[in-house]
Scaffold this motif. Sequence first.
Motif, PDB file in Angstrom:
ATOM      1  N   GLU A 253       3.006  11.765   5.346  1.00 31.40           N
ATOM      2  CA  GLU A 253       2.964  10.629   4.761  1.00 31.40           C
ATOM      3  C   GLU A 253       2.125  10.245   3.639  1.00 31.40           C
ATOM      4  O   GLU A 253       1.098  10.372   3.782  1.00 31.40           O
ATOM      5  CB  GLU A 253       2.849   9.448   6.006  1.00 31.40           C
ATOM      6  N   ALA A 254       2.881   9.385   2.656  1.00 32.83           N
ATOM      7  CA  ALA A 254       1.996   9.073   1.412  1.00 32.83           C
ATOM      8  C   ALA A 254       2.485   7.528   1.052  1.00 32.83           C
ATOM      9  O   ALA A 254       3.701   7.447   1.094  1.00 32.83           O
ATOM     10  CB  ALA A 254       1.830   9.969   0.351  1.00 32.83           C
ATOM     11  N   SER A 255       1.612   6.674   0.703  1.00 32.74           N
ATOM     12  CA  SER A 255       1.989   5.338   0.312  1.00 32.74           C
ATOM     13  C   SER A 255       0.933   4.769  -0.458  1.00 32.74           C
ATOM     14  O   SER A 255      -0.149   5.015  -0.631  1.00 32.74           O
ATOM     15  CB  SER A 255       2.229   4.334   1.528  1.00 32.74           C
ATOM     16  N   ASN A 256       1.321   3.991  -1.273  1.00 27.17           N
ATOM     17  CA  ASN A 256       0.514   3.171  -2.649  1.00 27.17           C
ATOM     18  C   ASN A 256       1.021   1.697  -2.396  1.00 27.17           C
ATOM     19  O   ASN A 256       2.178   1.526  -2.671  1.00 27.17           O
ATOM     20  CB  ASN A 256       0.294   3.879  -3.873  1.00 27.17           C
ATOM     21  N   THR A 257       0.216   0.940  -2.466  1.00 26.51           N
ATOM     22  CA  THR A 257       0.271  -0.670  -2.448  1.00 26.51           C
ATOM     23  C   THR A 257      -0.652  -1.107  -3.646  1.00 26.51           C
ATOM     24  O   THR A 257      -1.816  -1.116  -3.555  1.00 26.51           O
ATOM     25  CB  THR A 257       0.121  -1.392  -1.094  1.00 26.51           C
ATOM     26  N   THR A 258       0.167  -1.877  -4.598  1.00 32.24           N
ATOM     27  CA  THR A 258      -0.509  -2.417  -5.704  1.00 32.24           C
ATOM     28  C   THR A 258      -0.438  -4.340  -5.539  1.00 32.24           C
ATOM     29  O   THR A 258       0.650  -4.545  -5.229  1.00 32.24           O
ATOM     30  CB  THR A 258      -0.004  -2.290  -6.875  1.00 32.24           C
ATOM     31  N   PHE A 259      -1.569  -5.043  -5.803  1.00 36.83           N
ATOM     32  CA  PHE A 259      -1.489  -6.303  -5.499  1.00 36.83           C
ATOM     33  C   PHE A 259      -1.560  -7.068  -6.943  1.00 36.83           C
ATOM     34  O   PHE A 259      -2.163  -6.751  -7.929  1.00 36.83           O
ATOM     35  CB  PHE A 259      -2.716  -6.611  -4.566  1.00 36.83           C
ATOM     36  N   PHE A 260      -0.912  -8.057  -6.816  1.00 39.79           N
ATOM     37  CA  PHE A 260      -0.876  -9.039  -8.022  1.00 39.79           C
ATOM     38  C   PHE A 260      -1.043 -10.305  -7.762  1.00 39.79           C
ATOM     39  O   PHE A 260      -1.236 -10.713  -6.526  1.00 39.79           O
ATOM     40  CB  PHE A 260       0.597  -8.994  -8.738  1.00 39.79           C
ATOM     41  N   GLY A 261      -1.295 -11.310  -8.806  1.00 37.51           N
ATOM     42  CA  GLY A 261      -1.474 -12.705  -8.664  1.00 37.51           C
ATOM     43  C   GLY A 261      -3.137 -13.080  -7.763  1.00 37.51           C
ATOM     44  O   GLY A 261      -3.875 -12.225  -8.241  1.00 37.51           O
ATOM     45  N   PRO A 262      -3.085 -13.932  -6.991  1.00 38.53           N
ATOM     46  CA  PRO A 262      -4.327 -14.372  -6.222  1.00 38.53           C
ATOM     47  C   PRO A 262      -4.903 -13.005  -5.606  1.00 38.53           C
ATOM     48  O   PRO A 262      -6.270 -13.182  -5.294  1.00 38.53           O
ATOM     49  CB  PRO A 262      -3.714 -15.429  -5.566  1.00 38.53           C
ATOM     50  N   GLN A 263      -4.014 -12.193  -5.058  1.00 34.12           N
ATOM     51  CA  GLN A 263      -4.326 -11.214  -4.007  1.00 34.12           C
ATOM     52  C   GLN A 263      -5.318 -10.120  -4.882  1.00 34.12           C
ATOM     53  O   GLN A 263      -6.098  -9.453  -4.303  1.00 34.12           O
ATOM     54  CB  GLN A 263      -3.437 -10.554  -3.362  1.00 34.12           C
TER      55      GLN A 263
END
Length: 316
Positions: A253-263
């Motif tokens: 399994e592989a995953s990537n999460t990118t945050f925008f705005g206030p996060q």
Amino acid sequence: MKNLFRRSTLIVSILFSASALAADRIDLPSRIKSHKDGILTLMSFTVLPDVTTSSLSINGGQSNDTSLKQTTVGGGFTISQDFPLYLEGTAGYSRYSPTFIDNDRKLNIPVKWNSFSLTGGIGWDFPLTENRELKLRPIFNFTLGRIESDASILGYYLENNTDIDPDYLEFLHRGRMNAYGLGASIMLDWEHYREDYEVDVELRYSNIQLRSFGSEYNSIEGSSTASVASLWTRWRALTGLTMLNNPLRYVLEASNTTFFGPQRDALDFNYLTTLGVGLELDSSDYPVFITRTRILCRYTFGENVSGFALGLAMSF
């Protein structure tokens, strides 16, 4: 019917810098105002089903001891190919514990905020290929949450030794704030299943606007945005072994999460990446409602953070 249930644990550590307060008074109103804007932002990390943020524990430095603990449980499924209604849900909890410091009186005022959130999603699968392996899935999301505050210090001292606004003082002791969120997600889902192996790929962008409501104190009203882009992939294949009368599979399994705005930068990182390996048991030959169980060991890393996780997933 496909149902994904994801849970992981990640431990990270971040140091927060201390700020000096005025010598003749505790400057709590400005501190509380700056923290209340972050409360909804921290809640935004728990409103979406994301493997990289399903559990976080963050501890601050001794001079301005700010800590955060949060955990989420979520899943989603499509009812059937003939009726491709997609449903998802996420339950989240977080505890945020900043400490306000009066350097002149050598006094620490610990304040604890607890937040609870429930998020639902309703979508529809639109096949993009003839074999229905590739689907476009728009989702309508809605969130309902509650935030409560308590302070572990005598109110008598605060009332008689500070000039704190009564609204702020009341919120420190018994503050309550409700929150709701409305938004949408768009997902591209590829499911390529063969007898010897299975491939899942999900590319998703979500945006949920959070607002507070139902508070008696106008000074603590707030808003924030959960804005996230994520890529999640999984490979399952036969190991050559048999357990529970069915083939035992290994899982990558592989995953990537990118945050925008206030996060973005709220927790000192803009993205998180997770790599996982594990095994999957097939119990479909037995009279139980769980058809598959996956146990994975995950390594999560990002800017300034890293940690290990143990994940559990189930299919029904």
